[in-house]
Write a protein that holds these residues in place. Sequence first.
Motif, PDB file in Angstrom:
ATOM      1  N   UNK A  20      -4.165   9.824 -14.431  1.00 16.61           N
ATOM      2  CA  UNK A  20      -2.988   9.235 -13.786  1.00 16.61           C
ATOM      3  C   UNK A  20      -3.368   8.011 -12.971  1.00 16.61           C
ATOM      4  N   UNK A  21      -4.505   8.071 -12.261  1.00 15.99           N
ATOM      5  CA  UNK A  21      -4.974   6.911 -11.489  1.00 15.99           C
ATOM      6  C   UNK A  21      -5.343   5.758 -12.413  1.00 15.99           C
ATOM      7  N   UNK A  22      -5.962   6.078 -13.537  1.00 14.08           N
ATOM      8  CA  UNK A  22      -6.292   5.037 -14.516  1.00 14.08           C
ATOM      9  C   UNK A  22      -5.026   4.377 -15.046  1.00 14.08           C
ATOM     10  N   UNK A  23      -4.013   5.185 -15.357  1.00 10.45           N
ATOM     11  CA  UNK A  23      -2.750   4.636 -15.843  1.00 10.45           C
ATOM     12  C   UNK A  23      -2.061   3.771 -14.805  1.00 10.45           C
ATOM     13  N   UNK A  24      -2.148   4.171 -13.530  1.00 10.37           N
ATOM     14  CA  UNK A  24      -1.543   3.366 -12.468  1.00 10.37           C
ATOM     15  C   UNK A  24      -2.253   2.022 -12.355  1.00 10.37           C
ATOM     16  N   UNK A  25      -3.569   2.024 -12.492  1.00 10.26           N
ATOM     17  CA  UNK A  25      -4.320   0.763 -12.452  1.00 10.26           C
ATOM     18  C   UNK A  25      -3.890  -0.152 -13.594  1.00 10.26           C
TER      19      UNK A  25
ATOM     20  N   UNK B 203       0.833  -1.207   0.000  1.00 15.64           N
ATOM     21  CA  UNK B 203       0.000   0.000   0.000  1.00 15.64           C
ATOM     22  C   UNK B 203       0.861   1.247   0.000  1.00 15.64           C
ATOM     23  N   UNK B 204       1.880   1.272   0.849  1.00 16.98           N
ATOM     24  CA  UNK B 204       2.778   2.422   0.919  1.00 16.98           C
ATOM     25  C   UNK B 204       3.497   2.640  -0.406  1.00 16.98           C
ATOM     26  N   UNK B 205       3.957   1.559  -1.020  1.00 22.68           N
ATOM     27  CA  UNK B 205       4.672   1.674  -2.283  1.00 22.68           C
ATOM     28  C   UNK B 205       3.752   2.201  -3.386  1.00 22.68           C
ATOM     29  N   UNK B 206       2.516   1.710  -3.418  1.00 20.35           N
ATOM     30  CA  UNK B 206       1.572   2.165  -4.440  1.00 20.35           C
ATOM     31  C   UNK B 206       1.253   3.645  -4.259  1.00 20.35           C
ATOM     32  N   UNK B 207       1.068   4.084  -3.019  1.00 22.79           N
ATOM     33  CA  UNK B 207       0.805   5.499  -2.759  1.00 22.79           C
ATOM     34  C   UNK B 207       1.988   6.371  -3.180  1.00 22.79           C
TER      35      UNK B 207
ATOM     36  N   UNK C 267      -6.572  -0.232  -8.386  1.00 25.40           N
ATOM     37  CA  UNK C 267      -5.127  -0.475  -8.422  1.00 25.40           C
ATOM     38  C   UNK C 267      -4.651  -1.087  -7.110  1.00 25.40           C
ATOM     39  N   UNK C 268      -5.174  -0.567  -5.988  1.00 26.13           N
ATOM     40  CA  UNK C 268      -4.789  -1.109  -4.677  1.00 26.13           C
ATOM     41  C   UNK C 268      -5.232  -2.567  -4.538  1.00 26.13           C
TER      42      UNK C 268
ATOM     43  N   UNK D 173     -15.192  15.022 -11.067  1.00 28.86           N
ATOM     44  CA  UNK D 173     -14.989  13.883 -11.954  1.00 28.86           C
ATOM     45  C   UNK D 173     -13.606  13.273 -11.749  1.00 28.86           C
ATOM     46  N   UNK D 174     -12.589  14.122 -11.620  1.00 26.74           N
ATOM     47  CA  UNK D 174     -11.239  13.606 -11.382  1.00 26.74           C
ATOM     48  C   UNK D 174     -11.168  12.876 -10.053  1.00 26.74           C
ATOM     49  N   UNK D 175     -11.841  13.418  -9.037  1.00 24.81           N
ATOM     50  CA  UNK D 175     -11.879  12.743  -7.738  1.00 24.81           C
ATOM     51  C   UNK D 175     -12.535  11.376  -7.823  1.00 24.81           C
ATOM     52  N   UNK D 176     -13.590  11.279  -8.639  1.00 22.03           N
ATOM     53  CA  UNK D 176     -14.266   9.995  -8.817  1.00 22.03           C
ATOM     54  C   UNK D 176     -13.337   8.987  -9.476  1.00 22.03           C
ATOM     55  N   UNK D 177     -12.618   9.405 -10.511  1.00 25.77           N
ATOM     56  CA  UNK D 177     -11.694   8.503 -11.188  1.00 25.77           C
ATOM     57  C   UNK D 177     -10.561   8.082 -10.259  1.00 25.77           C
ATOM     58  N   UNK D 178     -10.057   9.029  -9.463  1.00 20.22           N
ATOM     59  CA  UNK D 178      -8.993   8.695  -8.516  1.00 20.22           C
ATOM     60  C   UNK D 178      -9.491   7.657  -7.507  1.00 20.22           C
ATOM     61  N   UNK D 179     -10.719   7.855  -7.003  1.00 19.43           N
ATOM     62  CA  UNK D 179     -11.264   6.924  -6.013  1.00 19.43           C
ATOM     63  C   UNK D 179     -11.495   5.540  -6.611  1.00 19.43           C
ATOM     64  N   UNK D 180     -12.098   5.492  -7.801  1.00 21.16           N
ATOM     65  CA  UNK D 180     -12.447   4.205  -8.409  1.00 21.16           C
ATOM     66  C   UNK D 180     -11.198   3.452  -8.859  1.00 21.16           C
TER      67      UNK D 180
END
Length: 294
Positions: A201-206, A131-135, A283-284, A271-278
């Motif tokens: 960016x969150x989508x790319x990380x996933x 979790x720490x590494x992913x963050x 990804x986690x 919208x960006x917050x929603x994508x980051x959350x989802x």
Amino acid sequence: MSQAEAEQVRSRGPLWTLGLLRSEITTLLRRHRTYALLGVLAAVPVLIGIAVRIETGGGGGGGAGGPDGGAGPAFLAQVTNNGLFLVFAALAATLPVFLPMAVGVVAGDAVAGEASSGTLRYLLVAPAGRTRLLLVKYASVLVFCLVATLVVAASALAVGALLFPVGEVTTISGTRIGFGEGLVRAALTALVVAVSLTGFAALGLFVSTLTGSGIGAMAATVGLLITVQILDSIPQLSGVHPYLFSHYWMSFADVLREPVHWDDLIKNFQLQGLYVAVFGSAAWARFTAKDITA
């Protein structure tokens, strides 16, 4: 992870996490690929400024932006009157493709690149904790979003001041504000653009957690960007447009209205917050359950 290793991870304090983040950011910003991406982004405002200078001979030919002025054309028409508008024009030119592509490359490679090079298992054995590494990985991508946006803005500001006059700024609402406030609006615009990239960016990380191939993850992330941009341009799909991460990207133009129009900006942030959350959660879930063999 054994109980002893888990206890060791929990014993690591915030300073150790900051050290890990600093190391990750330093590594990212020192890569030749990062230099190349930032170099291309910095060159875009230079090319735009030179093209406008050659086309107009440096003379003022742009009229004042009206209330309904579009982002790109309205900004570009004002560049010859005020070089500060090159900042807004450059951000409008790079946001649809160049900036998100650069972010897609970095985000797609964040985890998959470590796996393909064989260093991901070493990072987890450290132990950093998944979790720490992913963050930390996501935070480093966000730093790149900000740095890339600031590179475009700084390059545009320097070129605009060199090739064109600067002074009071005519907003796209038709009112005039001082040059100092114009600089503040330019900085705020760059920040809005950087925030606009957080969902992608969150989508790319996933995507990066789904494969062990860095190149494959980067290609898939950029492919998703192109697909979404195409979908957002098809009128028949207007019903889904408000849910596409890129739909409100150009709302940054509302920062240069007087007063600032917040409606679309707030929709963009939500919208960006929603994508980051989802996709951050996805990804986690994927990364913490993934069998790391390399």
